[in-house]
Design an enzyme around this catalytic site. Structure first.
Site, PDB file in Angstrom:
ATOM      1  N   HIS A  54      39.478 -46.772  30.669  1.00  0.00           N
ATOM      2  CA  HIS A  54      39.210 -46.908  32.063  1.00  0.00           C
ATOM      3  C   HIS A  54      39.818 -48.109  32.630  1.00  0.00           C
ATOM      4  O   HIS A  54      40.088 -49.225  32.031  1.00  0.00           O
ATOM      5  CB  HIS A  54      37.541 -46.902  32.392  1.00  0.00           C
ATOM      6  CG  HIS A  54      37.043 -45.459  32.192  1.00  0.00           C
ATOM      7  ND1 HIS A  54      35.797 -45.288  32.662  1.00  0.00           N
ATOM      8  CD2 HIS A  54      37.701 -44.264  31.389  1.00  0.00           C
ATOM      9  CE1 HIS A  54      35.649 -43.956  32.268  1.00  0.00           C
ATOM     10  NE2 HIS A  54      36.778 -43.206  31.626  1.00  0.00           N
ATOM     11  N   GLU A  56      38.566 -50.759  34.048  1.00  0.00           N
ATOM     12  CA  GLU A  56      37.890 -51.949  33.905  1.00  0.00           C
ATOM     13  C   GLU A  56      38.342 -52.551  32.510  1.00  0.00           C
ATOM     14  O   GLU A  56      38.408 -53.940  32.375  1.00  0.00           O
ATOM     15  CB  GLU A  56      36.311 -51.827  33.816  1.00  0.00           C
ATOM     16  CG  GLU A  56      35.932 -51.622  35.458  1.00  0.00           C
ATOM     17  CD  GLU A  56      35.867 -50.155  35.597  1.00  0.00           C
ATOM     18  OE1 GLU A  56      34.867 -49.546  36.417  1.00  0.00           O
ATOM     19  OE2 GLU A  56      36.523 -49.186  35.069  1.00  0.00           O
ATOM     20  N   CYS A  79      31.136 -46.915  35.638  1.00  0.00           N
ATOM     21  CA  CYS A  79      30.615 -45.685  35.173  1.00  0.00           C
ATOM     22  C   CYS A  79      29.525 -46.354  34.215  1.00  0.00           C
ATOM     23  O   CYS A  79      29.447 -47.576  33.667  1.00  0.00           O
ATOM     24  CB  CYS A  79      31.346 -44.771  34.117  1.00  0.00           C
ATOM     25  SG  CYS A  79      32.249 -45.504  32.876  1.00  0.00           S
ATOM     26  N   ALA A 166      64.126 -17.002  58.661  1.00  0.00           N
ATOM     27  CA  ALA A 166      64.603 -16.643  59.650  1.00  0.00           C
ATOM     28  C   ALA A 166      64.209 -15.212  59.732  1.00  0.00           C
ATOM     29  O   ALA A 166      63.623 -14.646  58.976  1.00  0.00           O
ATOM     30  CB  ALA A 166      66.307 -16.866  59.558  1.00  0.00           C
ATOM     31  N   ARG A 210      60.303 -31.894  39.329  1.00  0.00           N
ATOM     32  CA  ARG A 210      61.617 -32.104  39.058  1.00  0.00           C
ATOM     33  C   ARG A 210      61.955 -33.627  39.631  1.00  0.00           C
ATOM     34  O   ARG A 210      61.463 -34.080  40.829  1.00  0.00           O
ATOM     35  CB  ARG A 210      62.665 -31.302  39.393  1.00  0.00           C
ATOM     36  CG  ARG A 210      62.663 -30.044  38.698  1.00  0.00           C
ATOM     37  CD  ARG A 210      63.817 -28.924  39.112  1.00  0.00           C
ATOM     38  NE  ARG A 210      64.067 -28.815  40.487  1.00  0.00           N
ATOM     39  CZ  ARG A 210      63.222 -27.819  41.082  1.00  0.00           C
ATOM     40  NH1 ARG A 210      62.434 -27.081  40.441  1.00  0.00           N
ATOM     41  NH2 ARG A 210      63.578 -27.744  42.383  1.00  0.00           N
ATOM     42  N   GLY A 290      52.761 -18.700  50.907  1.00  0.00           N
ATOM     43  CA  GLY A 290      53.395 -18.416  52.456  1.00  0.00           C
ATOM     44  C   GLY A 290      52.343 -18.376  53.261  1.00  0.00           C
ATOM     45  O   GLY A 290      51.063 -18.643  53.141  1.00  0.00           O
ATOM     46  N   THR A 292      50.584 -15.675  54.425  1.00  0.00           N
ATOM     47  CA  THR A 292      49.265 -15.004  54.233  1.00  0.00           C
ATOM     48  C   THR A 292      48.142 -15.633  53.504  1.00  0.00           C
ATOM     49  O   THR A 292      47.065 -15.606  53.832  1.00  0.00           O
ATOM     50  CB  THR A 292      49.578 -13.480  53.512  1.00  0.00           C
ATOM     51  OG1 THR A 292      50.597 -12.816  54.491  1.00  0.00           O
ATOM     52  CG2 THR A 292      48.415 -12.708  53.360  1.00  0.00           C
ATOM     53  N   LEU A 293      48.728 -16.301  52.417  1.00  0.00           N
ATOM     54  CA  LEU A 293      47.910 -16.732  51.431  1.00  0.00           C
ATOM     55  C   LEU A 293      47.247 -18.325  52.237  1.00  0.00           C
ATOM     56  O   LEU A 293      46.032 -18.561  51.959  1.00  0.00           O
ATOM     57  CB  LEU A 293      48.549 -17.454  50.174  1.00  0.00           C
ATOM     58  CG  LEU A 293      47.610 -17.970  49.092  1.00  0.00           C
ATOM     59  CD1 LEU A 293      46.685 -16.942  48.677  1.00  0.00           C
ATOM     60  CD2 LEU A 293      48.685 -18.498  47.878  1.00  0.00           C
ATOM     61  N   ALA A 296      44.370 -16.940  54.289  1.00  0.00           N
ATOM     62  CA  ALA A 296      43.232 -16.686  53.745  1.00  0.00           C
ATOM     63  C   ALA A 296      42.607 -18.290  53.450  1.00  0.00           C
ATOM     64  O   ALA A 296      41.209 -18.292  53.376  1.00  0.00           O
ATOM     65  CB  ALA A 296      43.559 -16.051  52.560  1.00  0.00           C
TER      66      ALA A 296
END
Length: 361
Positions: A54, A56, A79, A166, A210, A290, A292-293, A296
């Site tokens: 971690h 620390e 933690c 388009a 990439r 796109g 539609t997703l 949702a």
């Protein structure tokens, strides 16, 4: 009372934490800076990968004996449990740290309690310094713990009049090479990238990162309800990154590496998809699908941030960035708070988050 030196040290810890984005999941990103007893820099570190030391521990190793009597600045409460690594609170005590300043409390029930352990050992503990900045840098992990689902960033690229393609369906390329390179940065910071069947059919996307050295490849997720969009030879099926196909429970498909989910009114259940990803250790999602997703996800209340790349282009017709999101009147509109606007090449990158409801007086 925090001093300017305290703020500077925490600011550096927040910057260090950001270097772990994309490589620490399912753990948080954390940075730590140690000043010695005289206030001079002694050590610094960040959590680099899940299962590794971690923040620390990295900082303490660099500080060595100079940590004794010094101050540790940590972006997240140290933690208090033993997992793949030991408890950081105890490591700070054993190193002789005299004061710990942390920005955000740990909401994870398994790891919280580090502040109490430190106080019980006689360490001075302070919370809240630059908390908003530290939370913003760790928002994906914090959201996943608090809500039990991955943090979702919806990214889209559009013309100035809101078109993502388009009228004839062509969309390459609306935005600039600079914007497309910036998207790879978003992918590199995410645990998973999600697209829908329409995007796969139209673009045959690759979805791997990439141009970013050392990037951990995100899980590529295709929401293909009927199991018919992803064909043999599709670019998402190569070995550049892992891939998961989400299909309906009753879909007839010969695809491998699928997760079967319940249907919704249109497509698959978004909450079920996010739960399945969360169970696989996914804490942050880049939604590249796109309209539609995207609709949702918005309808399900599952979009935590929106990043739009707007190109100085006009089309006048074609697909819009967002389809039906269950909003039928202006009073139901999802209002956003604009958090950033930046020029990326010739384009404008706009970042916004859902507006918080005003508090009742």
């Amino acid at each position: 009372m925090a001093t300017a030196a305290d703020a500077d040290a925490m600011r550096r810890a927040i910057q260090l934490a950001a270097r772990g984005l994309g490589s620490t999941s399912p753990n948080p990103v954390v940075g730590c800076v140690i000043l010695d007893a005289s206030g001079q820099p002694a050590g610094a570190g960040f959590h680099q990968r899940a299962g590794g030391p971690h923040a620390e521990v990295h900082a303490l190793r660099e500080a060595g004996e100079r940590a004794r009597g010094g101050t540790a600045y940590v972006t997240l409460e140290p933690c208090n449990h033993t997992g793949r690594t030991g408890p950081c609170a105890q490591a700070l005590v054993e190193a002789g740290i005299g004061r710990v300043v942390y920005a955000v409390g740990d909401p994870n029930a398994q790891a919280t309690g580090g502040a109490d352990t430190l106080r019980a050992a006689g360490v001075r503990v302070e919370q809240g310094l630059l908390a908003d900045q530290a939370e913003a840098g760790n928002i994906a992990w914090l959201t996943s713990v608090r809500l039990g689902r991955p943090y979702v960033l919806w990214k889209y690229a559009a013309t100035l009049d809101g078109r993502i393609a388009a009228q004839d369906g062509t969309s390459r390329w609306i935005t600039s090479p600079e914007s497309r390179a910036d998207v790879h940065r978003l992918r590199a910071e995410a645990d998973a990238v999600i697209v829908g069947s329409g995007t796969v059919r139209a673009d045959d996307p690759h979805l791997a990162v990439r141009g970013i050295e050392g990037a951990v490849q995100p899980l590529r997720v295709v929401v293909d309800t009927e199991g018919t969009a992803v064909k043999p030879g599709a670019r998402v099926l190569d070995d550049a990154a892992p891939t998961l196909i989400a299909v309906a429970e009753d879909a007839e498909t010969e695809l491998l590496d699928v997760v079967r989910l319940p249907r919704a009114a249109h497509g698959l259940s978004v909450p079920a998809l996010l739960e399945a990803l969360h169970q696989r250790g996914v804490r942050s999602v880049l939604l590249e699908g796109g309209p539609t997703l995207a609709g949702a996800f918005v309808a399900a209340g599952a979009v935590d941030k929106v990043v739009g790349y707007l190109a100085p282009v006009l089309l006048g017709a074609g697909r819009t960035a967002l389809a039906d999101a269950g909003i039928s009147t202006i009073t139901e509109a999802l209002r956003l708070d604009m958090t950033e606007t930046v020029r990326v090449g010739p384009d404008l990158r706009v970042t916004a988050t859902p507006a918080k409801a005003p508090k009742e007086r």
